[in-house]
Design a protein around this motif. Structure first.
Motif, PDB file in Angstrom:
ATOM      1  N   THR A  41     -78.091  46.136 -33.524  1.00  9.12           N
ATOM      2  CA  THR A  41     -79.043  45.077 -33.868  1.00  9.12           C
ATOM      3  C   THR A  41     -78.783  43.790 -33.091  1.00  9.12           C
ATOM      4  O   THR A  41     -79.511  42.808 -33.273  1.00  9.12           O
ATOM      5  CB  THR A  41     -79.009  44.782 -35.380  1.00  9.12           C
ATOM      6  N   LEU A  42     -77.781  43.781 -32.233  1.00 10.33           N
ATOM      7  CA  LEU A  42     -77.522  42.615 -31.385  1.00 10.33           C
ATOM      8  C   LEU A  42     -78.445  42.671 -30.169  1.00 10.33           C
ATOM      9  O   LEU A  42     -78.045  42.974 -29.042  1.00 10.33           O
ATOM     10  CB  LEU A  42     -76.050  42.593 -30.950  1.00 10.33           C
ATOM     11  N   VAL A  43     -79.715  42.388 -30.400  1.00  9.97           N
ATOM     12  CA  VAL A  43     -80.732  42.431 -29.331  1.00  9.97           C
ATOM     13  C   VAL A  43     -81.701  41.250 -29.475  1.00  9.97           C
ATOM     14  O   VAL A  43     -82.872  41.348 -29.164  1.00  9.97           O
ATOM     15  CB  VAL A  43     -81.519  43.766 -29.365  1.00  9.97           C
ATOM     16  N   GLN A  44     -81.196  40.104 -29.931  1.00 12.38           N
ATOM     17  CA  GLN A  44     -82.064  38.954 -30.161  1.00 12.38           C
ATOM     18  C   GLN A  44     -82.616  38.381 -28.860  1.00 12.38           C
ATOM     19  O   GLN A  44     -82.049  38.568 -27.781  1.00 12.38           O
ATOM     20  CB  GLN A  44     -81.291  37.858 -30.912  1.00 12.38           C
ATOM     21  N   GLU A  45     -83.732  37.673 -28.979  1.00  7.10           N
ATOM     22  CA  GLU A  45     -84.339  37.028 -27.820  1.00  7.10           C
ATOM     23  C   GLU A  45     -83.533  35.804 -27.378  1.00  7.10           C
ATOM     24  O   GLU A  45     -83.481  35.488 -26.197  1.00  7.10           O
ATOM     25  CB  GLU A  45     -85.775  36.606 -28.148  1.00  7.10           C
ATOM     26  N   GLU A  46     -82.911  35.097 -28.337  1.00  9.36           N
ATOM     27  CA  GLU A  46     -82.132  33.917 -27.996  1.00  9.36           C
ATOM     28  C   GLU A  46     -80.895  34.315 -27.187  1.00  9.36           C
ATOM     29  O   GLU A  46     -80.270  35.341 -27.440  1.00  9.36           O
ATOM     30  CB  GLU A  46     -81.701  33.166 -29.256  1.00  9.36           C
ATOM     31  N   GLN A  47     -80.528  33.477 -26.225  1.00  5.94           N
ATOM     32  CA  GLN A  47     -79.395  33.811 -25.362  1.00  5.94           C
ATOM     33  C   GLN A  47     -78.066  33.611 -26.081  1.00  5.94           C
ATOM     34  O   GLN A  47     -77.142  34.419 -25.939  1.00  5.94           O
ATOM     35  CB  GLN A  47     -79.435  32.961 -24.094  1.00  5.94           C
ATOM     36  N   TRP A  48     -77.950  32.525 -26.841  1.00  2.05           N
ATOM     37  CA  TRP A  48     -76.689  32.202 -27.492  1.00  2.05           C
ATOM     38  C   TRP A  48     -76.877  32.188 -29.009  1.00  2.05           C
ATOM     39  O   TRP A  48     -77.916  31.776 -29.512  1.00  2.05           O
ATOM     40  CB  TRP A  48     -76.169  30.841 -27.040  1.00  2.05           C
ATOM     41  N   GLN A  49     -75.837  32.621 -29.715  1.00  4.69           N
ATOM     42  CA  GLN A  49     -75.870  32.636 -31.177  1.00  4.69           C
ATOM     43  C   GLN A  49     -74.459  32.400 -31.710  1.00  4.69           C
ATOM     44  O   GLN A  49     -73.487  32.950 -31.194  1.00  4.69           O
ATOM     45  CB  GLN A  49     -76.382  33.982 -31.696  1.00  4.69           C
ATOM     46  N   ALA A  50     -74.334  31.567 -32.748  1.00  2.00           N
ATOM     47  CA  ALA A  50     -73.055  31.337 -33.411  1.00  2.00           C
ATOM     48  C   ALA A  50     -73.323  31.086 -34.888  1.00  2.00           C
ATOM     49  O   ALA A  50     -74.324  30.446 -35.253  1.00  2.00           O
ATOM     50  CB  ALA A  50     -72.316  30.155 -32.794  1.00  2.00           C
ATOM     51  N   VAL A 251     -71.433  36.155 -60.833  1.00  2.79           N
ATOM     52  CA  VAL A 251     -72.271  35.716 -59.722  1.00  2.79           C
ATOM     53  C   VAL A 251     -71.478  35.690 -58.414  1.00  2.79           C
ATOM     54  O   VAL A 251     -70.342  35.212 -58.371  1.00  2.79           O
ATOM     55  CB  VAL A 251     -72.845  34.313 -60.002  1.00  2.79           C
ATOM     56  N   ASN A 252     -72.090  36.208 -57.358  1.00  4.95           N
ATOM     57  CA  ASN A 252     -71.608  36.038 -55.978  1.00  4.95           C
ATOM     58  C   ASN A 252     -72.492  35.010 -55.294  1.00  4.95           C
ATOM     59  O   ASN A 252     -73.728  35.096 -55.375  1.00  4.95           O
ATOM     60  CB  ASN A 252     -71.687  37.347 -55.198  1.00  4.95           C
ATOM     61  N   LEU A 253     -71.895  34.064 -54.598  1.00  5.49           N
ATOM     62  CA  LEU A 253     -72.637  33.067 -53.843  1.00  5.49           C
ATOM     63  C   LEU A 253     -72.322  33.209 -52.359  1.00  5.49           C
ATOM     64  O   LEU A 253     -71.168  33.427 -51.981  1.00  5.49           O
ATOM     65  CB  LEU A 253     -72.280  31.657 -54.319  1.00  5.49           C
ATOM     66  N   TYR A 254     -73.353  33.062 -51.546  1.00  4.98           N
ATOM     67  CA  TYR A 254     -73.243  33.293 -50.108  1.00  4.98           C
ATOM     68  C   TYR A 254     -73.928  32.146 -49.379  1.00  4.98           C
ATOM     69  O   TYR A 254     -75.051  31.757 -49.728  1.00  4.98           O
ATOM     70  CB  TYR A 254     -73.902  34.630 -49.798  1.00  4.98           C
ATOM     71  N   GLY A 255     -73.245  31.567 -48.402  1.00  6.60           N
ATOM     72  CA  GLY A 255     -73.830  30.515 -47.586  1.00  6.60           C
ATOM     73  C   GLY A 255     -73.563  30.751 -46.121  1.00  6.60           C
ATOM     74  O   GLY A 255     -72.494  31.242 -45.734  1.00  6.60           O
ATOM     75  N   ARG A 256     -74.538  30.401 -45.273  1.00  2.34           N
ATOM     76  CA  ARG A 256     -74.407  30.677 -43.843  1.00  2.34           C
ATOM     77  C   ARG A 256     -75.097  29.572 -43.050  1.00  2.34           C
ATOM     78  O   ARG A 256     -76.203  29.137 -43.381  1.00  2.34           O
ATOM     79  CB  ARG A 256     -75.050  32.021 -43.530  1.00  2.34           C
ATOM     80  N   ILE A 257     -74.445  29.118 -41.993  1.00  2.00           N
ATOM     81  CA  ILE A 257     -75.018  28.170 -41.039  1.00  2.00           C
ATOM     82  C   ILE A 257     -75.068  28.850 -39.685  1.00  2.00           C
ATOM     83  O   ILE A 257     -74.045  29.351 -39.189  1.00  2.00           O
ATOM     84  CB  ILE A 257     -74.180  26.876 -40.946  1.00  2.00           C
ATOM     85  N   GLY A 258     -76.246  28.914 -39.097  1.00  2.41           N
ATOM     86  CA  GLY A 258     -76.407  29.597 -37.825  1.00  2.41           C
ATOM     87  C   GLY A 258     -77.008  28.700 -36.761  1.00  2.41           C
ATOM     88  O   GLY A 258     -77.812  27.813 -37.049  1.00  2.41           O
ATOM     89  N   PHE A 259     -76.610  28.945 -35.519  1.00  2.00           N
ATOM     90  CA  PHE A 259     -77.148  28.245 -34.350  1.00  2.00           C
ATOM     91  C   PHE A 259     -77.574  29.278 -33.337  1.00  2.00           C
ATOM     92  O   PHE A 259     -76.850  30.232 -33.050  1.00  2.00           O
ATOM     93  CB  PHE A 259     -76.088  27.318 -33.733  1.00  2.00           C
ATOM     94  N   SER A 260     -78.768  29.114 -32.791  1.00  2.00           N
ATOM     95  CA  SER A 260     -79.239  30.035 -31.764  1.00  2.00           C
ATOM     96  C   SER A 260     -80.106  29.265 -30.774  1.00  2.00           C
ATOM     97  O   SER A 260     -80.845  28.360 -31.146  1.00  2.00           O
ATOM     98  CB  SER A 260     -80.030  31.201 -32.374  1.00  2.00           C
ATOM     99  N   LYS A 261     -80.010  29.656 -29.519  1.00  2.00           N
ATOM    100  CA  LYS A 261     -80.757  28.959 -28.463  1.00  2.00           C
ATOM    101  C   LYS A 261     -81.059  29.921 -27.338  1.00  2.00           C
ATOM    102  O   LYS A 261     -80.205  30.709 -26.940  1.00  2.00           O
ATOM    103  CB  LYS A 261     -79.926  27.766 -27.945  1.00  2.00           C
TER     104      LYS A 261
END
Length: 261
Positions: A41-50, A251-261
């Motif tokens: 599934t690592l086939v995104q259009e964005e060049q960079w992702q973190a 309860v399970n809590l999940y948080g995510r911060i993503g950057f893509s360009k």
């Protein structure tokens, strides 16, 4: 030596961090990659992702998972890496991965090397090994994607002490992702851990605004676990918040911060 066993049935396996896809339905989800899920599934259009990710299990101060990942996608080969830490000072588990993937028209193939380290106290120290992970996705139609992945297919285990052996997850996953209406998607997934049991999940995501999305789903692995989440998108950044309710543990809590360009 005392061992602490934590059961988190919403996840595909305890040691694997949650997917950005609701209810962990990411095997066929190619819009955003999550480390330790299907490498194809690592086939995104964005060049960079973190991405940075944090999970708190059952509102406990010591049971948490912290993860970081980064990837670069280009026309030759897509490369990703991820790291996750689960546990506390006396007992913890770490996963690291290196992923390579490539798209071939309607098909995409991916391979990953997953490195596992378990710390079982001062007497045992760290025990480490590496397992392979393979995956593929197929674009059946313009809106329907099929995904398959397997992790640790050779049933490797980790010896902690002379009389204690840790069975590592050996997982086979099959999923469908259906973008049936613009800005709406439905995903279903079935997982089988050879050393544990089956798991089934379904997830629905709706993006009514470019900056705001709603997610809802559920999974079953010995218990029925509903999940609900939202995501916020601003320019190159994405913020995800998800809550899952376990009928026994809480309860399970999940948080995510993503950057893509």
């Amino acid at each position: 030596m005392a061992l602490c066993v934590v059961v988190c049935y919403a996840q595909i396996a305890d040691i694997i961090p949650s997917s950005v896809s609701i209810a962990n339905t990411g095997t066929a989800y190619t819009a955003r990659w999550t480390a330790f899920q299907n490498p194809a599934t690592l086939v995104q259009e964005e060049q960079w992702q973190a991405d940075l990710q944090y999970e708190n299990k059952f509102l406990s101060k010591v049971l948490h998972t912290a993860s970081v990942q980064a990837a670069n996608c280009n026309k030759y080969v897509n490369v990703g890496a991820g790291y996750t830490f689960f546990g506390y000072a006396g007992w913890n588990e770490m996963l690291a991965t290196v992923v390579l993937s490539r798209s071939f028209g309607r098909f995409s193939l991916g391979v990953a090397a997953d490195f596992i380290a378990i710390y079982a106290g001062n007497e045992s120290g760290y025990r480490c090994t590496a397992v392979p992970q393979l995956g593929m996705t197929v674009l059946l139609t313009r809106k329907l994607t099929l995904g398959f992945q397997m992790m640790n297919p050779f049933l490797q285990s980790l010896k902690l002490e002379d009389d204690i052996k840790r069975e590592l997850p050996s997982i086979y996953s099959l999923g469908l992702d259906w973008a049936f209406i613009e800005k709406m998607r439905l995903a279903v997934q079935v997982d089988y851990d050879v050393n544990d049991t089956f798991r089934a999940a379904i997830g629905y995501e709706w993006q009514p605004l470019t900056e705001f999305g709603i997610k809802a789903g559920c999974s079953y692995r010995k218990y029925f676990i509903p999940a609900f989440g939202v995501d916020l998108r601003f320019s190159y950044f994405t913020f995800d918040i998800t809550a899952e309710w376990h009928p026994v543990l809480g309860v399970n809590l999940y948080g995510r911060i993503g950057f893509s360009k």
